[in-house]
Write a protein that holds these residues in place. Structure first.
Motif, short mmCIF file in Angstrom:
data_model
loop_
_atom_site.label_atom_id
_atom_site.label_comp_id
_atom_site.label_asym_id
_atom_site.label_seq_id
_atom_site.Cartn_x
_atom_site.Cartn_y
_atom_site.Cartn_z
N VAL A 56 0.84 -1.20 0.00
CA VAL A 56 0.00 0.00 0.00
C VAL A 56 0.87 1.25 0.00
CG1 VAL A 56 -1.64 1.35 1.37
CG2 VAL A 56 -1.98 -1.11 1.07
N THR A 57 1.93 1.22 0.81
CA THR A 57 2.85 2.36 0.88
C THR A 57 3.57 2.56 -0.44
OG1 THR A 57 3.14 1.95 3.25
CG2 THR A 57 4.78 3.35 2.16
N LEU A 58 4.00 1.46 -1.04
CA LEU A 58 4.71 1.55 -2.33
C LEU A 58 3.80 2.16 -3.40
CD1 LEU A 58 7.52 0.79 -3.39
CD2 LEU A 58 6.56 -1.38 -4.16
N ASP A 59 2.56 1.75 -3.43
CA ASP A 59 1.61 2.33 -4.39
C ASP A 59 1.47 3.83 -4.18
OD1 ASP A 59 1.16 -0.08 -5.63
OD2 ASP A 59 -0.68 -0.53 -4.52
N TYR A 60 1.46 4.24 -2.91
CA TYR A 60 1.33 5.67 -2.60
C TYR A 60 2.56 6.44 -3.08
CZ TYR A 60 0.23 9.86 0.12
OH TYR A 60 -0.08 11.15 0.50
N LEU A 61 3.73 5.85 -2.91
CA LEU A 61 4.96 6.51 -3.37
C LEU A 61 4.95 6.71 -4.89
CD1 LEU A 61 7.76 4.70 -1.28
CD2 LEU A 61 6.65 6.89 -0.82
N LYS A 62 4.27 5.83 -5.58
CA LYS A 62 4.23 5.91 -7.05
C LYS A 62 3.19 6.88 -7.58
CE LYS A 62 5.73 1.08 -7.62
NZ LYS A 62 5.30 -0.28 -8.05
N GLY A 91 5.97 18.97 -7.49
CA GLY A 91 5.93 18.73 -8.92
C GLY A 91 6.48 17.38 -9.34
N GLN A 92 6.78 16.51 -8.38
CA GLN A 92 7.34 15.19 -8.70
C GLN A 92 6.62 14.10 -7.90
OE1 GLN A 92 11.79 14.96 -8.81
NE2 GLN A 92 11.67 17.04 -7.97
N VAL A 93 6.59 12.90 -8.46
CA VAL A 93 6.11 11.74 -7.70
C VAL A 93 7.11 11.50 -6.57
CG1 VAL A 93 5.64 9.27 -7.78
CG2 VAL A 93 4.99 10.72 -9.70
N ILE A 94 6.61 11.37 -5.34
CA ILE A 94 7.54 11.29 -4.20
C ILE A 94 8.41 10.04 -4.25
CG2 ILE A 94 6.07 12.70 -2.72
CD1 ILE A 94 5.15 10.18 -1.29
N GLY A 95 7.97 9.03 -4.99
CA GLY A 95 8.80 7.84 -5.14
C GLY A 95 10.08 8.09 -5.90
N SER A 96 10.19 9.26 -6.53
CA SER A 96 11.43 9.59 -7.25
C SER A 96 12.49 10.16 -6.33
CB SER A 96 11.13 10.60 -8.37
OG SER A 96 10.70 11.85 -7.82
N VAL A 146 2.91 4.92 8.13
CA VAL A 146 2.35 6.16 8.65
C VAL A 146 3.18 7.36 8.19
CG1 VAL A 146 1.87 7.48 10.76
CG2 VAL A 146 1.29 5.04 10.64
N GLN A 147 4.50 7.24 8.32
CA GLN A 147 5.38 8.36 7.98
C GLN A 147 5.29 8.75 6.50
OE1 GLN A 147 7.67 10.28 9.86
NE2 GLN A 147 6.61 9.44 11.63
N MET A 148 5.33 7.77 5.63
CA MET A 148 5.36 8.06 4.20
C MET A 148 4.02 8.53 3.65
SD MET A 148 7.93 5.22 2.60
CE MET A 148 9.63 5.12 3.14
N LEU A 186 13.48 8.38 -0.03
CA LEU A 186 12.34 7.48 0.12
C LEU A 186 12.59 6.14 -0.58
CD1 LEU A 186 9.27 9.88 -0.22
CD2 LEU A 186 10.49 9.14 1.83
N GLN A 187 13.31 6.18 -1.68
CA GLN A 187 13.66 4.93 -2.36
C GLN A 187 14.51 4.04 -1.47
OE1 GLN A 187 15.63 6.12 -5.97
NE2 GLN A 187 13.74 6.80 -6.98
N HIS A 188 15.46 4.66 -0.76
CA HIS A 188 16.32 3.89 0.14
C HIS A 188 15.51 3.26 1.26
CE1 HIS A 188 20.19 6.31 -1.05
NE2 HIS A 188 19.79 5.45 -1.97
N ARG A 189 14.57 4.02 1.79
CA ARG A 189 13.73 3.49 2.88
C ARG A 189 12.83 2.36 2.38
NH1 ARG A 189 11.58 9.10 5.38
NH2 ARG A 189 10.17 7.73 6.58
N ALA A 190 12.32 2.49 1.17
CA ALA A 190 11.50 1.43 0.60
C ALA A 190 12.33 0.17 0.35
CB ALA A 190 10.84 1.90 -0.69
N ALA A 191 13.55 0.37 -0.13
CA ALA A 191 14.43 -0.77 -0.38
C ALA A 191 14.77 -1.49 0.92
CB ALA A 191 15.71 -0.30 -1.07
N LYS A 192 14.96 -0.72 1.98
CA LYS A 192 15.23 -1.31 3.29
C LYS A 192 14.06 -2.19 3.73
CE LYS A 192 16.80 -1.70 7.59
NZ LYS A 192 17.94 -2.61 7.92
#
Length: 365
Positions: free
Chosen positions: A245-251, A257-262, A321-323, A266-272
């Protein structure tokens, strides 16, 4: 991921389909808002029992399917994804394991068929204090009477039968006690995750050797390990869903002006989170497989799985919650449900500190 048999794949797919159609997170929210007395939807539990999930580990001669613990773990993982509340861990896993491993033929005949078809709910009444210390037992059996108090009994309000730890002659034993027996009283607890639990008091409850399970403290350890492994599987499912669910939100969430997944941070935290979830899956499946194989290192693998899964679910629920930002802090979003479930599940059957210490002791440290 474990290599599954055709039957296990079918069981997992059936569970996945059912939870998506019949028990999404909105169903949990509805149950929570209704103030359900038992902490779960009885109609949903009956459907689960009809599908045979309450009897997955129960031998066929007692009305079960004898599919094993890894198979039950697959079901629990799917239930965890949508936070489906049910007595499956308490009754179909914990109490059923106690009867399978330590019950007499009469005890098995009396209770396993009822547990397998969902007509009876059984619960483990083990802990007596604020922390999980199963070796600390003040409840006693003297002169054929059991007296003591058990706390945080999962599904304690719904239970028809309790599996109670008590000391008899200085040794820990497990006894079967009917919930409606004279001298048994219980009070409902309100938990953060809205699940069912109770404090249960036993005051001069009549018990005999016919109510005692065979195995003592060693049996208690084995039963608790099975409950811990099953709970870890449910936690895995919940953590995976929270991550997805969080990954979908990041995308999709746009900021500056940018998708936050970029954003690299945040990418590092998702990879962790992803790497921790993969490690956790390996640990949980190893524990369940060890139980099925009666492996000599089962206890350490179970403690490894519960400790690792506790850390991972804690991390992922926090990051969810944070993301999500402000919306993640509100009750309108599901993030809070996953965070609350993480905290309650961490504490049940031993938290990370308990299992790290246990793992170290088993390793000889």
């Amino acid at each position: 991921m474990a290599v599954l048999t055709e039957e296990q794949s079918m069981l997992r797919d059936a569970a996945k389909s059912w939870v998506q159609e019949k028990s999404p997170v909105t169903a949990f929210r509805k149950m929570r808002d209704s103030g359900a007395e038992l902490g779960y939807d009885v109609a949903a539990w009956n459907e689960m029992a009809e599908m045979g999930w309450a009897g997955v580990i129960v031998p066929e001669e007692y009305g079960g399917s004898n599919f094993g613990y890894l198979s039950l773990g697959l079901v629990l993982e799917e239930l965890g994804r949508t936070l489906t509340a049910s007595p499956l861990i308490a009754s179909g896993l914990g109490a059923a394991s106690a009867l399978i491993l330590g019950g007499s033929e009469e005890q098995k005949q009396a209770w396993l068929p009822k547990i397998a078809d969902g007509s009876a709910v059984a619960a483990l009444a083990i802990d007596e204090g604020p922390h999980h210390r199963p070796e600390k037992v003040d409840a006693k059996v003297e002169g054929g009477k059991l007296s003591g108090k058990k706390v945080f009994v999962l599904e304690g309000m719904a239970a028809d039968l309790f599996v109670v730890s008590a000391k008899s002659g200085g040794a820990i034993e497990l006894y079967l006690v009917k919930a409606d027996a004279a001298g048994v009283s219980r009070s409902k607890l309100s938990l953060a995750d809205s699940r069912g639990a109770a404090n249960v008091t036993f005051e001069n409850v009549a018990v005999s050797d016919a109510d005692k399970l065979t195995g003592g403290a060693a049996l208690l350890d084995k039963v608790l390990d099975r409950a811990r492994a099953g709970l870890s599987a449910e936690m895995l499912g919940a953590a995976l869903q929270a991550f997805e669910v969080t990954l979908d939100y990041l995308k999709t969430r746009v900021q500056f002006g940018q998708v936050i997944g970029s954003f690299q941070a945040l990418q590092h935290r998702a990879a962790k989170m992803f790497t921790e979830l993969e490690l956790s899956r390996s640990a949980v499946e190893a524990a369940l497989t060890a139980i099925d194989n009666d492996a000599p290192d089962t206890a350490e693998l179970v403690s490894l799985a519960k400790a690792k899964m506790g850390d991972t679910f804690h991390l992922v629920s926090n990051e969810m919650v944070q993301m999500h930002g402000g919306i993640g802090m509100t009750d309108a979003h599901d993030a809070g449900f996953y965070l609350k479930r993480a905290r309650a599940a961490e504490a049940a059957f031993g938290n990370q500190a308990f299992h790290r210490d246990r793992y170290a002791r088993i390793q000889g440290y």
